[in-house]
Design an enzyme around this catalytic site. Structure first.
Site, PDB file in Angstrom:
ATOM      1  N   CYS A  89     -48.889  20.023 -41.021  1.00 49.64           N
ATOM      2  CA  CYS A  89     -49.818  19.353 -40.461  1.00 49.64           C
ATOM      3  C   CYS A  89     -51.058  18.898 -40.946  1.00 49.64           C
ATOM      4  O   CYS A  89     -51.698  19.706 -41.868  1.00 49.64           O
ATOM      5  CB  CYS A  89     -50.034  20.150 -39.078  1.00 49.64           C
ATOM      6  SG  CYS A  89     -51.448  19.903 -37.916  1.00 49.64           S
ATOM      7  N   HIS A 131     -44.122  16.178 -32.506  1.00 47.02           N
ATOM      8  CA  HIS A 131     -45.298  16.953 -33.171  1.00 47.02           C
ATOM      9  C   HIS A 131     -46.814  16.388 -32.738  1.00 47.02           C
ATOM     10  O   HIS A 131     -47.605  17.014 -32.204  1.00 47.02           O
ATOM     11  CB  HIS A 131     -45.271  16.811 -34.630  1.00 47.02           C
ATOM     12  CG  HIS A 131     -46.407  17.394 -35.474  1.00 47.02           C
ATOM     13  ND1 HIS A 131     -46.228  18.584 -36.333  1.00 47.02           N
ATOM     14  CD2 HIS A 131     -47.808  17.183 -35.547  1.00 47.02           C
ATOM     15  CE1 HIS A 131     -47.136  19.044 -36.911  1.00 47.02           C
ATOM     16  NE2 HIS A 131     -48.478  18.277 -36.257  1.00 47.02           N
ATOM     17  N   GLU A 132     -46.580  15.010 -32.777  1.00 44.86           N
ATOM     18  CA  GLU A 132     -47.936  14.152 -32.552  1.00 44.86           C
ATOM     19  C   GLU A 132     -48.230  14.383 -31.013  1.00 44.86           C
ATOM     20  O   GLU A 132     -49.176  14.777 -30.666  1.00 44.86           O
ATOM     21  CB  GLU A 132     -47.903  12.884 -32.713  1.00 44.86           C
ATOM     22  CG  GLU A 132     -47.944  12.641 -34.366  1.00 44.86           C
ATOM     23  CD  GLU A 132     -49.101  13.288 -34.836  1.00 44.86           C
ATOM     24  OE1 GLU A 132     -50.350  13.144 -34.274  1.00 44.86           O
ATOM     25  OE2 GLU A 132     -49.149  14.215 -35.723  1.00 44.86           O
ATOM     26  N   HIS A 135     -49.443  17.546 -29.850  1.00 42.95           N
ATOM     27  CA  HIS A 135     -51.151  17.814 -30.440  1.00 42.95           C
ATOM     28  C   HIS A 135     -51.935  17.297 -29.205  1.00 42.95           C
ATOM     29  O   HIS A 135     -52.971  18.212 -28.735  1.00 42.95           O
ATOM     30  CB  HIS A 135     -51.655  16.955 -31.667  1.00 42.95           C
ATOM     31  CG  HIS A 135     -51.289  17.549 -32.814  1.00 42.95           C
ATOM     32  ND1 HIS A 135     -52.252  18.482 -33.179  1.00 42.95           N
ATOM     33  CD2 HIS A 135     -50.713  16.966 -34.014  1.00 42.95           C
ATOM     34  CE1 HIS A 135     -52.215  18.891 -34.709  1.00 42.95           C
ATOM     35  NE2 HIS A 135     -51.205  18.033 -35.131  1.00 42.95           N
TER      36      HIS A 135
HETATM   37 ZN    ZN Z   1     -50.291  18.038 -36.915  1.00 44.61          ZN
END
Ligand code: ZN
Length: 173
Positions: A89, A131-132, A135
């Protein structure tokens, strides 16, 4: 254009639930452009969520696997399969850990003009999308780790310590 400052693990903004984008005008385009510029000028960066530049809005830009994407209000509409692979990240530079994710995802989103699109991706790109989108919900990859540490090859950081350092929530009232 100037790069936006990327914030790091421990900054409570990373734990904010990002708000949906409702206006698709100049201001959004300017924000997406500066996110794109920041991403493309960051060495080895695959993707950037708006939270990571202190803007809690549901926007992410991805430049990965020979594909550039701008996703506004992205949503996983279906997922299948499973894979465990290494993940890092921008907000924890240099460190990696293995995370279990869906192998394939179908993602619905809007482009910068508000037009709806749906894509299906598998493997590393599917991982990046998950993953995004995490977030944007204030979720970090360490939340999903089964191992006890992340590593940069030389040093190890305990996930437990990272979780403690990133657990701070802001008072929003
Ligand atoms: Zn990240």
């Amino acid at each position: 254009m100037k790069k936006e400052k990327i914030i790091y693990f421990g900054n409570p903004v990373l734990r904010d639930q990002a708000k949906p984008v409702t206006a698709f005008h100049k201001k959004l385009h300017a924000l997406v452009d500066v996110m794109k510029f920041t991403l493309l000028n960051e060495d080895g960066a695959a993707a950037l969520a708006a939270n990571q530049v202190s803007v809690p809005k549901r926007i992410t830009v991805i430049n990965y696997m020979d594909e550039y994407l701008e996703l506004i209000n992205p949503e996983i509409v279906s997922s299948s399969g499973e894979s465990v692979d290494s993940e890092g990240c921008l907000s924890l530079p240099g460190y990696f850990g293995n995370v279990r994710r869906a192998e394939t995802v179908i993602v619905k989103f809007q482009d910068r003009n508000g037009k709806e699109r749906t894509i299906e991706r598998s493997g590393r790109m599917a991982r990046c999308l998950q993953h995004e989108i995490d977030h944007l919900d204030g979720i970090l990859f360490i939340d999903r780790m089964e191992e006890q540490f992340v590593t940069n090859g030389e040093n190890k950081l305990a996930v437990e310590d990272l979780l403690r350092a990133t657990s701070v929530k802001r008072d929003v009232d």
